[in-house]
Design an enzyme around this catalytic site. Structure first.
Site, PDB file in Angstrom:
ATOM      1  N   HIS A   1      29.858  11.117  49.566  1.00 52.67           N
ATOM      2  CA  HIS A   1      29.408  10.690  50.884  1.00 52.67           C
ATOM      3  C   HIS A   1      30.151  11.415  51.998  1.00 52.67           C
ATOM      4  O   HIS A   1      29.550  11.881  52.979  1.00 52.67           O
ATOM      5  CB  HIS A   1      29.589   9.170  51.031  1.00 52.67           C
ATOM      6  CG  HIS A   1      29.277   8.677  52.403  1.00 52.67           C
ATOM      7  ND1 HIS A   1      30.259   8.477  53.351  1.00 52.67           N
ATOM      8  CD2 HIS A   1      28.106   8.376  53.003  1.00 52.67           C
ATOM      9  CE1 HIS A   1      29.698   8.064  54.470  1.00 52.67           C
ATOM     10  NE2 HIS A   1      28.405   7.992  54.287  1.00 52.67           N
TER      11      HIS A   1
ATOM     12  N   GLU B   1      42.201  58.288  42.325  1.00 51.39           N
ATOM     13  CA  GLU B   1      43.400  57.860  43.041  1.00 51.39           C
ATOM     14  C   GLU B   1      44.653  58.619  42.591  1.00 51.39           C
ATOM     15  O   GLU B   1      45.773  58.284  43.006  1.00 51.39           O
ATOM     16  CB  GLU B   1      43.601  56.356  42.842  1.00 51.39           C
ATOM     17  CG  GLU B   1      43.632  55.924  41.381  1.00 51.39           C
ATOM     18  CD  GLU B   1      43.571  54.414  41.213  1.00 51.39           C
ATOM     19  OE1 GLU B   1      43.831  53.686  42.174  1.00 51.39           O
ATOM     20  OE2 GLU B   1      43.251  53.973  40.086  1.00 51.39           O
TER      21      GLU B   1
ATOM     22  N   GLY C   1      40.485  55.583  45.648  1.00 51.17           N
ATOM     23  CA  GLY C   1      41.473  54.559  45.945  1.00 51.17           C
ATOM     24  C   GLY C   1      42.533  55.143  46.859  1.00 51.17           C
ATOM     25  O   GLY C   1      43.483  55.779  46.401  1.00 51.17           O
ATOM     26  N   SER C   2      42.350  54.948  48.152  1.00 56.22           N
ATOM     27  CA  SER C   2      43.211  55.643  49.111  1.00 56.22           C
ATOM     28  C   SER C   2      44.658  55.162  49.053  1.00 56.22           C
ATOM     29  O   SER C   2      45.571  55.919  49.408  1.00 56.22           O
ATOM     30  CB  SER C   2      42.659  55.474  50.530  1.00 56.22           C
ATOM     31  OG  SER C   2      42.578  54.102  50.892  1.00 56.22           O
ATOM     32  N   ASN C   3      44.908  53.942  48.594  1.00 56.42           N
ATOM     33  CA  ASN C   3      46.294  53.467  48.536  1.00 56.42           C
ATOM     34  C   ASN C   3      47.119  54.272  47.535  1.00 56.42           C
ATOM     35  O   ASN C   3      48.170  54.825  47.864  1.00 56.42           O
ATOM     36  CB  ASN C   3      46.322  51.979  48.152  1.00 56.42           C
ATOM     37  CG  ASN C   3      45.684  51.093  49.204  1.00 56.42           C
ATOM     38  OD1 ASN C   3      45.371  51.566  50.302  1.00 56.42           O
ATOM     39  ND2 ASN C   3      45.492  49.825  48.888  1.00 56.42           N
ATOM     40  N   ASP C   4      46.655  54.295  46.281  1.00 52.84           N
ATOM     41  CA  ASP C   4      47.407  55.039  45.261  1.00 52.84           C
ATOM     42  C   ASP C   4      47.353  56.543  45.508  1.00 52.84           C
ATOM     43  O   ASP C   4      48.331  57.260  45.260  1.00 52.84           O
ATOM     44  CB  ASP C   4      46.873  54.720  43.860  1.00 52.84           C
ATOM     45  CG  ASP C   4      47.549  53.492  43.258  1.00 52.84           C
ATOM     46  OD1 ASP C   4      48.665  53.162  43.702  1.00 52.84           O
ATOM     47  OD2 ASP C   4      46.966  52.863  42.366  1.00 52.84           O
TER      48      ASP C   4
ATOM     49  N   CYS D   1      37.167  52.694  48.179  1.00 49.71           N
ATOM     50  CA  CYS D   1      37.405  51.257  48.162  1.00 49.71           C
ATOM     51  C   CYS D   1      38.840  50.909  48.561  1.00 49.71           C
ATOM     52  O   CYS D   1      39.265  49.773  48.431  1.00 49.71           O
ATOM     53  CB  CYS D   1      37.098  50.660  46.791  1.00 49.71           C
ATOM     54  SG  CYS D   1      38.094  51.345  45.449  1.00 49.71           S
TER      55      CYS D   1
END
Length: 809
Positions: A429, A688, A709-712, A759
């Site tokens: 409810h 990456e 994978g631009s970070n790695d 990504c």
């Protein structure tokens, strides 16, 4: 047998008879006539028409006293309104039943007994002539009665039903929605009661009640009679079934959540008693689901067929709110009620309103967690209510805090900024009313919390399925976007997502799918245990971990089944939300130190000085140390694609250092019946590592696409550990060397005729990186959801310019 004036059997009525038998009973007749022939079980019964109600008032001369009494409602305070409602009910109840009406009820009851036997128990249900309409449900406003086992009990229940047209909550609802009290009449449905008190029951919807996502059937279930779910007295089991793949012939539960099911509502064994009793559910029953998969899928069939029928009858899409029950005597499933859903289905899907904290709340301020109702945030003072008599003191803008709520609480809940309950699920409810009033609610927080009456708190339902209550008032922002006004770029715009809880809510975003679904997020949040610990529990070294694994897998044949089901349901939920748009699922990409933190993980993970460059990604999947864990990952993906039918799932291999390593992973996938190309499966690789770029031609021949994978890639191009605070200033995806590597990767993919996407976080964080990618002609950009809308407009502007960047700029 007297001539019938006030009785109509279900087989004689349908949706066109609302004025005569009320919305609920008209729908029961429609169900009985149209759905029973389709194999959908609906109990038989009869209607006592609105003319019967009118005859009650006319024969007793009760209409004028009622009108005079209700004329005094204007400007009455809540106490006076309650007194007026009580006096109105007394007028109707004391009017009794005309003799001819009583005789007709008696004859119909005898006929129903002949159909079902002398041990028949009845449900006597109020049905207002303005009830269950597409724009107003009147849910819970009038009284219904169960476990009626004889004639006298039936007649008494009918008198009480007629009187319930004037409950305080019903009067308030009509006033608020502009219904004339004397243009609404009350009919009654009298039907065989399904013996759910010895089995299970619940409610279900043909959409997700929070997000309005229409491609699922949402089912809740508990032991005993379903009133406990509606009142929020229990936390029910919850299940989802995906409608598009169900229509294609796939039969699989998409997702499930085990509820506590604290109480079981049962009938008195004495046929002369109408008493209902709540008993504590045995621990053994609470620990298992109240429905099996076959029953869930049967209910999904009922729901989908009902929605289709009602949509055809109404000439437009008609999401449904349904009640169901399983009979403990015959073991069959029955539909008990069908009405249009009137809250989630009316939310505009082309307007995106997002709530977000100006600064993320600190964990130390978290006071309680439960199920999130709605997607908004609100702050206010907690007002604990333990009894309905305390509601008069509840003030505008406070946060209602209670064990559970009931329909009588509606007027007070309308004044609330938010609601918090200790018990209840997403169809209780409190949840229903909160959605209708457009306020956030956190339900089912349990008794283990740190909430104090009078404290100022902030309620957040903007963080997924989990609703949170934080200490103090926390600033937040609200942004509104007209999705229809957004332009459509040529570059595919996708989102990064790791939380199944967010999937339905985010599915309305104008994106081309999910460019990165992080498997490790699902493992961490929903499975919590190391895959190898589940596959090889005998190798777990610590007793505490062994006990935790036993607890997690108690309802499963073994740890492997638990892992495969949980992971496939998490992946499947994301894939279903965006179906048929592509969803790229990355294989687990934990580092060894992260794997070790999972339950049982320390028994299987080596200690590494630099886990960022260690035993991670593709190197794990074909290695004997993780082979059995990888087999479970493949089994979960195969189940999501082939058993659930979610062929929009693509697979992505992370951190693949060398071409031979990629070949080994693909071979291992094939050995687990997940071969590239099988059932249309595409397998991508993360780009990456510099070697992925240097050997882009070789990797392109092996895989169906790349995702940068631009970070790695940044950390390996610049030699910067992205986990190190000391050298964090050197980590910059915009560095010319990094941009050059990205350009070479995209050009290599284009040269080999495979799609190239990105990504990593760079395009979410830096608009200039997004611009660079678009000018290079990248196929897709996958962003964090909060960056998507602003980036879309930027990308469209860049595409219109049509410029090409210089190398390394």
């Amino acid at each position: 047998m007297p001539e019938r004036r006030y009785i109509r059997w279900f087989e004689e009525i349908g949706l066109n008879d609302i004025d005569s038998v009320g919305g609920k009973t008209a729908s029961l007749g429609e169900m009985y006539r149209a759905l029973n022939p389709m194999g959908i079980r609906v109990p038989n019964g009869f209607a006592i028409t609105a003319d019967g109600y009118r005859a009650v008032l006319e024969d007793a001369g009760a209409l004028e006293p009622l009108k005079r009494l209700l004329a005094t409602l204007e400007n009455a305070d809540s106490d006076r309104q309650a007194t007026i409602a009580e006096q109105a009910r007394r007028i109707v109840y004391d009017a009794g039943l005309p003799q001819d009406l009583e005789q007709e009820i008696d004859a119909a009851y005898s006929s129903l007994c002949r159909q079902y036997g002398a041990e028949l128990r009845l449900a006597v249900r109020s049905s207002a002539t303005a009830e269950d309409l597409p724009d107003a449900s009147f849910a819970g406003q009038h009284d219904s009665f169960l476990n009626i086992g004889n004639r006298d009990g039936l007649l008494e229940a009918c008198r009480r039903c007629f009187a319930s047209l004037f409950t305080a909550r019903a009067i308030s609802y009509r006033e608020r929605n502009g219904f004339d009290h004397f243009k609404v009449a009350l009919a009654i449905a009298v039907m065989k009661m399904v013996r759910a008190d010895t089995a299970s029951s619940g409610v279900m919807f043909t959409l997700d009640t929070d997000s309005g996502f229409r491609d699922v059937v949402f089912i809740t279930s508990t032991y005993g009679l379903g009133e406990n779910i509606v009142q929020g007295a229990v936390d029910p089991d919850e299940f989802y079934v995906h409608k598009p793949t169900f229509d294609l012939g796939y039969r699989c539960v998409l997702r499930r959540q085990l509820g506590a099911k604290q109480l079981t509502l049962v009938c008195d064994d004495n046929l002369n008693s109408q008493e209902l009793h709540n008993i504590e559910t045995p621990a053994e029953q609470r620990a298992r689901y109240s429905l099996g998969d076959d029953e869930i899928l049967t209910l999904a069939h009922y729901a989908i067929a009902t929605e289709k029928h009602y949509s055809e009858r109404r000439g437009q899409a008609c999401p449904m709110d349904l009640e169901w029950a399983r009979d403990g005597d015959d073991g069959q499933l029955y539909l008990l009620q069908a009405r249009p859903e009137t809250v989630a289905s009316r939310k505009p899907r082309n307007v995106l309103k997002r709530f977000s904290f100006a600064q993320k709340p600190h964990k130390s301020g978290l006071l309680a967690e439960g199920r999130a109702i709605g997607t908004s945030i609100a702050s206010g003072k907690l007002h604990r209510v333990t009894d309905a008599h305390q509601l008069a003191a509840f003030n505008e803008g406070e946060i209602l805090f209670a064990e559970s709520t009931s329909p009588d609480w509606g007027p007070a809940m309308r004044r609330a900024a938010a609601v918090v309950t200790e018990r209840g699920g997403r169809t209780c409810h409190a949840a229903i009313v909160a959605r209708e009033f457009g306020i956030p609610a956190v339900v089912g927080i349990g008794g283990d919390h740190r909430l104090e009456n009078g404290a100022t708190v902030t309620i957040s339902c903007a963080e997924g399925d989990v609703g949170r209550v934080y200490r103090d008032e926390i600033p937040f922002d609200v942004t509104t976007t007209e999705l229809d006004q957004l332009p459509s770029p040529q570059t595919k715009m996708m989102i990064n997502l790791g939380s199944p809880e967010q999937a339905f809510r985010l599915s309305s975003l104008p994106c081309d799918g999910v460019g990165l679904a992080r498997m490790e997020f699902i493992v961490n949040e929903h499975i919590k245990a190391h895959p190898m610990a589940l596959a090889c529990p005998d190798r777990i070294e610590e007793e505490e971990d062994r006990n935790a694994i036993r607890y997690l897998t108690a309802n499963y044949q073994n740890g492997a089944e638990f892992f495969v089901q949980k992971l496939s349901e998490g992946i499947g939920t994301i894939a279903a939300a965006f179906y048929p748009r592509p969803v790229i699922v990355r294989l687990s990409d934990f580092k060894t130190n992260e794997y070790a933190r999972l339950i049982g993980g320390r028994s299987f993970e080596p200690h590494e000085e630099n886990p960022m460059l260690g035993f991670r990604g593709a190197s794990r999947y074909a290695h004997e140390a993780y082979a059995q864990g990888f087999a479970l990952e493949c089994a979960a993906l195969k189940r999501a694609r082939e058993t659930m039918g979610l062929k929009n799932i693509k697979v992505m291999v992370p951190f693949c250092r060398r071409v031979p390593e990629g070949e080994q992973v693909l071979q291992a996938m094939a050995e687990h019946d997940l071969a590239p190309g099988s059932e249309g499966l595409e397998v991508y690789v993360m780009c990456e590592i510099p070697n992925n770029v240097v050997q882009i031609d070789a990797f392109s021949r092996l895989f169906d696409g790349i995702s940068i994978g631009s970070n790695d890639l940044t950390q390996l191009v610049l030699g910067v550990d992205r986990d190190s605070d000391i050298v964090a200033f050197d980590f910059d995806e915009r560095d010319p060397g990094v941009l050059q590597m990205i350009r070479l990767a995209i050009e290599g993919a284009q040269r080999n005729g495979i799609p190239a996407g990105i990504c990593g976080e760079a395009p979410s964080n830096y608009p200039e990186v997004a611009e660079y990618l678009v000018k290079l002609g990248i196929d897709s950009i996958s962003l964090s959801p909060d960056a998507l809308l602003r980036t879309i407009e930027k990308v469209v502007a860049i595409e219109r310019e049509g410029k090409t960047p210089g190398a390394g700029t």
